[in-house]
Design an enzyme around this catalytic site. Structure first.
Site, PDB file in Angstrom:
ATOM      1  N   GLY A 113       0.787  -1.221   0.000  1.00 47.88           N
ATOM      2  CA  GLY A 113       0.000   0.000   0.000  1.00 47.88           C
ATOM      3  C   GLY A 113       0.817   1.267   0.000  1.00 47.88           C
ATOM      4  O   GLY A 113       0.300   2.349   0.294  1.00 47.88           O
ATOM      5  N   LEU A 114       2.109   1.169  -0.348  1.00 50.75           N
ATOM      6  CA  LEU A 114       2.987   2.330  -0.347  1.00 50.75           C
ATOM      7  C   LEU A 114       3.273   2.843  -1.757  1.00 50.75           C
ATOM      8  O   LEU A 114       4.147   3.687  -1.953  1.00 50.75           O
ATOM      9  CB  LEU A 114       4.299   1.998   0.367  1.00 50.75           C
ATOM     10  N   ALA A 119       5.113   4.003  -8.435  1.00 51.70           N
ATOM     11  CA  ALA A 119       6.435   4.616  -8.379  1.00 51.70           C
ATOM     12  C   ALA A 119       7.384   3.982  -9.387  1.00 51.70           C
ATOM     13  O   ALA A 119       8.167   4.681 -10.044  1.00 51.70           O
ATOM     14  CB  ALA A 119       6.999   4.505  -6.969  1.00 51.70           C
ATOM     15  N   ASP A 160      -2.405   7.120  -6.168  1.00 49.99           N
ATOM     16  CA  ASP A 160      -1.019   6.643  -6.143  1.00 49.99           C
ATOM     17  C   ASP A 160      -0.201   7.322  -7.228  1.00 49.99           C
ATOM     18  O   ASP A 160       0.916   7.783  -6.986  1.00 49.99           O
ATOM     19  CB  ASP A 160      -0.973   5.131  -6.338  1.00 49.99           C
TER      20      ASP A 160
END
Length: 338
Positions: A113-114, A119, A160
């Site tokens: 969940g990061l 990314a 995100d």
């Protein structure tokens, strides 16, 4: 673009970073705002280079991963969000016949969940843009990362894709972002449950809960909007204890939506019992990470309590560092690749 001093090859480089959601996970998919924070000290770095005809990419070094994009068939079952994002970029730039090799070094634990998938996609697209000398505006980069996120997670809200590219805290609502001011002396502890989450499964489960009872759905979403608005004001005015209580109330809402677990509940309780102002899951849930808010002086105590309660690792970040590239602290000796 640059020339590698070790290989002599022309290559492009790109970077992005982790994120955490303070409030608004899941409800943001159904129309509420959300508050998200970048974590620049958990970075992703990507290096891109052109593959020559017939060249086979080398294996990735330990702790990194490599993929090829462009005019290179994807092996069965390997189509990923980063590859989709890069190939869409190449198509838009008229480079669909190119063959590109991309090496990614990701410090973000996967499936927690990061924002690791977003990314990685953002860093990879930036590297390919650098390789070919293309200028990327924020909107185009967001759109490309979102192409990958839809493959990785199904119905991705876009939070995100926005936060892993952002320079500071943001308020996200229906694809639009604006920066948030923070005037607070507090610490956030991010605790890894050690359990991979599944965004697609969690999002689908929340949708079933909301569609089963429209009146209940309206009540929950209205309550979420109220809590998010309160949190935004609390962040801006330094009311950390009230913000912690707001986080805990949002955790109750997420539990009602079915995305908490007994292990998450145990970590939330451990943080509260150790003196945290509040705690909640962050991200999709059903695993992933827990986020706790406390004073800087109590951060070590809360972090230790979370690890004692079963967290695989914890990180500490002060609220004063969120808009700057200030390192966060890894509080356990466990590596960040998961």
């Amino acid at each position: 673009m640059n020339i590698s001093t070790t290989t002599g090859l022309v290559q492009g480089v790109g970077q992005a970073h982790a994120k955490t959601i303070l409030l608004g996970e899941h409800t943001v998919v159904h129309g509420t705002p959300a508050i998200a924070l970048p974590l620049p000290a958990l970075p992703v770095r990507a290096v891109a280079r052109v593959l020559t005809s017939g060249e086979t990419p080398l294996a990735a070094p330990d702790g990194q991963f490599r993929f090829s994009a462009g005019d290179t068939p994807a092996p069965a079952g390997t189509l990923s969000g980063p590859r989709v994002a890069v190939e869409e970029a190449l198509r838009r730039w008229g480079l669909a016949d190119a063959r590109v090799d991309i090496l990614v070094d990701c410090d973000i634990p996967l499936a927690r969940g990061l924002g690791s998938s977003a990314a990685c996609a953002g860093a990879a697209v930036r590297a390919v843009a650098d390789l070919y000398g293309r200028v990327l505006d924020e909107g185009t980069l967001y759109d490309l990362v979102q192409c990958g996120e839809q493959v990785e997670h199904g119905r991705a809200s876009g939070i995100d894709a926005s936060t892993v590219l952002a320079a500071g805290p943001i308020r996200f609502h229906e694809g639009r972002t604006r920066p948030l001011a923070i005037d607070m002396d507090a610490a956030l502890i991010i605790a890894d449950t050690g359990v991979p989450g599944s965004t697609q499964r969690a999002v689908a489960g929340v949708r079933r809960v909301l569609e089963a009872d429209p009146a209940r759905a309206r009540r929950l979403l209205d309550r979420a909007g109220e809590l998010i608005a309160a949190a935004e004001d609390q962040l801006a005015t330094g009311r950390a204890e009230e913000l912690g209580a707001t986080m805990s109330r949002f955790q109750e809402l997420l539990a009602e939506l079915g995305v908490s677990t007994p292990h998450i509940d145990t970590l939330v309780s451990a943080a509260r019992e150790a003196g945290a102002f509040g705690a909640k899951l962050t991200g999709a849930g059903l695993g992933g990470c827990v986020l706790a808010l406390t004073t800087p002086a109590a951060a070590d105590t809360v972090g230790a309590a979370l690890r004692h309660a079963g967290a695989a690792q914890t990180w500490t970040v002060t609220t004063g560092s969120l808009a700057a590239d200030v390192p966060i602290r890894l509080d356990s000796g466990i590596g960040t690749h998961a």
